[in-house]
Scaffold this motif. Structure first.
Motif, PDB file in Angstrom:
ATOM      1  N   ALA A 197      -3.623 -14.020 -12.075  1.00 30.41           N
ATOM      2  CA  ALA A 197      -3.427 -13.504 -10.794  1.00 30.41           C
ATOM      3  C   ALA A 197      -2.070 -13.788 -10.470  1.00 30.41           C
ATOM      4  CB  ALA A 197      -4.610 -14.138  -9.907  1.00 30.41           C
ATOM      5  N   VAL A 198      -1.790 -15.385 -10.795  1.00 36.96           N
ATOM      6  CA  VAL A 198      -0.436 -15.479 -10.024  1.00 36.96           C
ATOM      7  C   VAL A 198       0.512 -14.820 -10.803  1.00 36.96           C
ATOM      8  CG1 VAL A 198       1.218 -17.503 -10.084  1.00 36.96           C
ATOM      9  CG2 VAL A 198      -1.176 -18.033  -9.740  1.00 36.96           C
ATOM     10  N   ASP A 199       0.524 -14.430 -11.927  1.00 40.19           N
ATOM     11  CA  ASP A 199       1.444 -13.849 -12.785  1.00 40.19           C
ATOM     12  C   ASP A 199       1.532 -12.533 -12.082  1.00 40.19           C
ATOM     13  OD1 ASP A 199       1.968 -16.105 -14.381  1.00 40.19           O
ATOM     14  OD2 ASP A 199       0.785 -14.982 -16.156  1.00 40.19           O
ATOM     15  N   PHE A 200       0.589 -11.813 -11.822  1.00 37.10           N
ATOM     16  CA  PHE A 200       0.403 -10.388 -11.242  1.00 37.10           C
ATOM     17  C   PHE A 200       1.291 -10.411 -10.062  1.00 37.10           C
ATOM     18  CE2 PHE A 200      -1.407  -7.459  -8.029  1.00 37.10           C
ATOM     19  CZ  PHE A 200      -1.186  -6.226  -8.822  1.00 37.10           C
ATOM     20  N   TRP A 201       0.848 -11.450  -9.192  1.00 34.28           N
ATOM     21  CA  TRP A 201       1.263 -11.227  -7.658  1.00 34.28           C
ATOM     22  C   TRP A 201       3.045 -11.710  -7.666  1.00 34.28           C
ATOM     23  CZ3 TRP A 201      -0.424  -8.786  -4.042  1.00 34.28           C
ATOM     24  CH2 TRP A 201      -1.778  -8.445  -3.944  1.00 34.28           C
ATOM     25  N   ARG A 202       3.436 -12.614  -8.770  1.00 35.25           N
ATOM     26  CA  ARG A 202       4.797 -12.880  -8.962  1.00 35.25           C
ATOM     27  C   ARG A 202       5.787 -11.615  -9.234  1.00 35.25           C
ATOM     28  NH1 ARG A 202       5.261 -17.861 -13.006  1.00 35.25           N
ATOM     29  NH2 ARG A 202       7.765 -17.567 -12.368  1.00 35.25           N
ATOM     30  N   ASP A 203       5.058 -10.847 -10.148  1.00 31.70           N
ATOM     31  CA  ASP A 203       5.720  -9.672 -10.558  1.00 31.70           C
ATOM     32  C   ASP A 203       5.586  -8.511  -9.374  1.00 31.70           C
ATOM     33  OD1 ASP A 203       6.853  -7.883 -12.654  1.00 31.70           O
ATOM     34  OD2 ASP A 203       4.843  -6.914 -12.697  1.00 31.70           O
ATOM     35  N   THR A 204       4.516  -8.460  -8.839  1.00 30.94           N
ATOM     36  CA  THR A 204       4.463  -7.474  -7.691  1.00 30.94           C
ATOM     37  C   THR A 204       5.111  -7.827  -6.615  1.00 30.94           C
ATOM     38  OG1 THR A 204       2.202  -6.782  -8.757  1.00 30.94           O
ATOM     39  CG2 THR A 204       2.453  -6.218  -6.494  1.00 30.94           C
ATOM     40  N   GLN A 210       0.769  -1.032   0.051  1.00 29.28           N
ATOM     41  CA  GLN A 210      -0.092   0.056   0.007  1.00 29.28           C
ATOM     42  C   GLN A 210       0.855   1.359   0.104  1.00 29.28           C
ATOM     43  OE1 GLN A 210      -3.687  -0.786   0.816  1.00 29.28           O
ATOM     44  NE2 GLN A 210      -3.876   0.696  -0.851  1.00 29.28           N
ATOM     45  N   ASP A 211       1.948   1.333   0.866  1.00 31.92           N
ATOM     46  CA  ASP A 211       2.727   2.517   0.933  1.00 31.92           C
ATOM     47  C   ASP A 211       3.457   3.044  -0.360  1.00 31.92           C
ATOM     48  OD1 ASP A 211       1.908   2.715   3.568  1.00 31.92           O
ATOM     49  OD2 ASP A 211       3.868   2.047   4.390  1.00 31.92           O
ATOM     50  N   THR A 212       3.772   1.709  -1.076  1.00 32.31           N
ATOM     51  CA  THR A 212       4.594   1.921  -2.307  1.00 32.31           C
ATOM     52  C   THR A 212       3.792   1.990  -3.577  1.00 32.31           C
ATOM     53  OG1 THR A 212       4.804  -0.522  -2.720  1.00 32.31           O
ATOM     54  CG2 THR A 212       6.732   0.735  -1.542  1.00 32.31           C
ATOM     55  N   SER A 213       2.310   2.029  -3.443  1.00 33.19           N
ATOM     56  CA  SER A 213       1.309   1.840  -4.504  1.00 33.19           C
ATOM     57  C   SER A 213       1.551   0.993  -5.313  1.00 33.19           C
ATOM     58  CB  SER A 213       1.360   3.593  -5.123  1.00 33.19           C
ATOM     59  OG  SER A 213       1.159   4.390  -4.383  1.00 33.19           O
ATOM     60  N   LEU A 214       2.211  -0.244  -5.030  1.00 33.41           N
ATOM     61  CA  LEU A 214       2.270  -1.286  -5.878  1.00 33.41           C
ATOM     62  C   LEU A 214       0.845  -2.068  -6.048  1.00 33.41           C
ATOM     63  CD1 LEU A 214       5.599  -2.847  -4.777  1.00 33.41           C
ATOM     64  CD2 LEU A 214       5.353  -1.824  -7.129  1.00 33.41           C
ATOM     65  N   VAL A 215       0.011  -1.886  -5.340  1.00 40.59           N
ATOM     66  CA  VAL A 215      -1.439  -2.413  -5.188  1.00 40.59           C
ATOM     67  C   VAL A 215      -2.457  -1.248  -4.520  1.00 40.59           C
ATOM     68  CG1 VAL A 215      -2.920  -4.200  -4.471  1.00 40.59           C
ATOM     69  CG2 VAL A 215      -0.418  -4.823  -4.753  1.00 40.59           C
ATOM     70  N   THR A 272      12.158  -2.708  -2.788  1.00 42.33           N
ATOM     71  CA  THR A 272      11.816  -1.581  -2.299  1.00 42.33           C
ATOM     72  C   THR A 272      12.714  -1.023  -1.130  1.00 42.33           C
ATOM     73  OG1 THR A 272      10.099  -2.129  -0.987  1.00 42.33           O
ATOM     74  CG2 THR A 272       9.544  -1.483  -3.447  1.00 42.33           C
ATOM     75  N   ASP A 273      12.921   0.300  -0.988  1.00 41.74           N
ATOM     76  CA  ASP A 273      13.575   0.515   0.249  1.00 41.74           C
ATOM     77  C   ASP A 273      12.511   0.256   1.521  1.00 41.74           C
ATOM     78  OD1 ASP A 273      15.895   1.250  -1.159  1.00 41.74           O
ATOM     79  OD2 ASP A 273      15.012   3.682  -0.872  1.00 41.74           O
ATOM     80  N   GLU A 274      11.374   0.301   1.389  1.00 40.33           N
ATOM     81  CA  GLU A 274      10.364   0.325   2.542  1.00 40.33           C
ATOM     82  C   GLU A 274      10.547  -1.268   2.902  1.00 40.33           C
ATOM     83  OE1 GLU A 274       8.871   3.588  -0.035  1.00 40.33           O
ATOM     84  OE2 GLU A 274       9.959   1.771  -0.453  1.00 40.33           O
ATOM     85  N   TRP A 275      10.508  -2.103   2.024  1.00 45.15           N
ATOM     86  CA  TRP A 275      10.562  -3.536   2.418  1.00 45.15           C
ATOM     87  C   TRP A 275      11.882  -3.744   3.097  1.00 45.15           C
ATOM     88  CZ3 TRP A 275       7.455  -7.502   3.451  1.00 45.15           C
ATOM     89  CH2 TRP A 275       8.181  -8.889   3.687  1.00 45.15           C
TER      90      TRP A 275
END
Length: 353
Positions: free
Chosen positions: A294-301, A81-86, A308-311
């Motif tokens: 859905a699998v492809d989306f989550w693998r990439d995301t 959420q913080d990185t706006s990836l989703v 990310t620095d946040e992670w």
């Protein structure tokens, strides 16, 4: 008359040329139409692939609030959420019981869902191998391994045990002399990681060691209240209590010291002469039959998230090692670990028939 014939002949020639020109235009127009149609189809397909996810996800911790699974998946949701990836809601629910088995059974009822994602670690293998659950990782859709946490062995601040060696010496004399508590079921992660260390330390009669399971989220309250002598758990699960000084960590199971501050002061088992390590890896799993898009989306995301620095800041804070592994490698890893854990359980008499 001759002039008229020439005129007519000329007019027919012009008409023929015109007809040929029109025929060429029609042919050219016809050949361009499929190209336009192909472009439209491609655009439609691309549009569909970018529509996911359209609505809220269902993120699940298969345990009570405050444990390692809960912390991991809540941290994932926060960073995404913080990185706006989703940009859709990712509420986390707790579906505890059976060392993760209750949630595994629930996941079977959601076959084909593109919304459900749950976090798991070694118990997704162990509860099947020890007979607690009929389901295992094979009845889910593995997506990615994210991090490695480590086991920790903690005691109250007034405990007579000052090192993990003290505990092992007591168990060698009398395997019933130390009451061990954990948040997992018997034969699952918290129990197994302690037995692996005890075996490496030379303790025999592993089956005789008293292990008390607290799957209701009260494990830390039990150790603080003096109801057990030692708590075997995940390092991140008791971080705040170690930092506050309410619990003393006798050892952790990494090969080297990890984390910052109070975590970095915890000695490894290896430092204390017990040549063993134990990794509490954690990864994300979808419902069985999760759709490919859905699998492809989550693998990439998730791959992007781990960069990310946040992670990385969250990982450092919780003492988690980077252990990212994409779907294919993760599935191979799970198969290997399943065989390894099978051998460990067989050795201590806890492998289901």
């Amino acid at each position: 008359m001759k002039l008229n014939k020439k005129l007519i002949s000329s007019m027919l020639s012009v008409a023929l040329i015109g007809a040929l020109a029109l025929s060429g235009c029609a042919s050219q127009s016809s050949s361009s139409e499929p190209a336009a149609s192909s472009s439209s189809t491609s655009s439609s397909s691309s549009s569909e692939s970018t529509d996911y996810p359209k609505s809220a996800m269902e993120f699940i911790a298969p345990s009570g609030a405050g444990g390692g699974w809960d912390l991991t998946i809540r941290t994932v949701a926060k960073v995404l959420q913080d990185t706006s990836l989703v940009n859709v809601p990712m509420p986390v629910t707790n579906n505890s019981g059976g060392g993760g088995g209750v949630n595994l059974a629930y996941m079977q009822t959601q076959e084909g869902s593109d919304k459900l994602i749950s976090v798991y670690s070694p118990p997704i293998l162990l509860i099947n191998l020890n007979g607690s659950s009929e389901y295992s990782y094979k009845e889910t859709t593995p997506i990615a391994r994210l991090i490695t946490d480590y086991g920790a062995f903690v005691v109250p601040k007034d405990s007579p045990y000052k090192s993990i060696a003290d505990v092992m010496d007591a168990l060698k004399k009398d395997p019933k002399s130390v009451k061990i508590g954990g948040g997992s079921s018997a034969g699952s992660m918290d129990h197994i990681q302690f037995l692996i260390v005890a075996k490496a330390a030379g303790v025999t009669d592993l089956k005789e060691i008293d292990y008390i399971s607290f799957q209701d989220g009260t494990a830390t309250a039990q150790i603080l209240g003096g109801h057990v002598d030692l708590l075997t758990t995940g390092l991140g699960d008791v971080q705040s209590l170690i930092e506050s000084g309410d619990l003393i960590a006798l050892a952790q199971t990494a090969s080297d010291r990890v984390g910052e501050g109070a975590l970095a002061e915890i000695p490894t088992c290896k430092e204390q002469g017990i040549d063993v390590t134990f990794e509490n890896w954690r990864g994300l799993f979808g419902a069985p039959g999760m759709p490919d898009y859905a699998v492809d989306f989550w693998r990439d995301t998730l791959k992007k998230m781990t960069e990310t620095d946040e992670w990385n800041a969250e990982r450092t804070k919780h003492g988690w090692a980077d252990a990212y592994m994409d779907k294919e490698d993760f599935e191979s890893f799970l198969a290997e670990k399943n065989e390894e854990y099978k051998g460990i359980l067989a050795e201590i008499g806890l492998l289901a028939e």
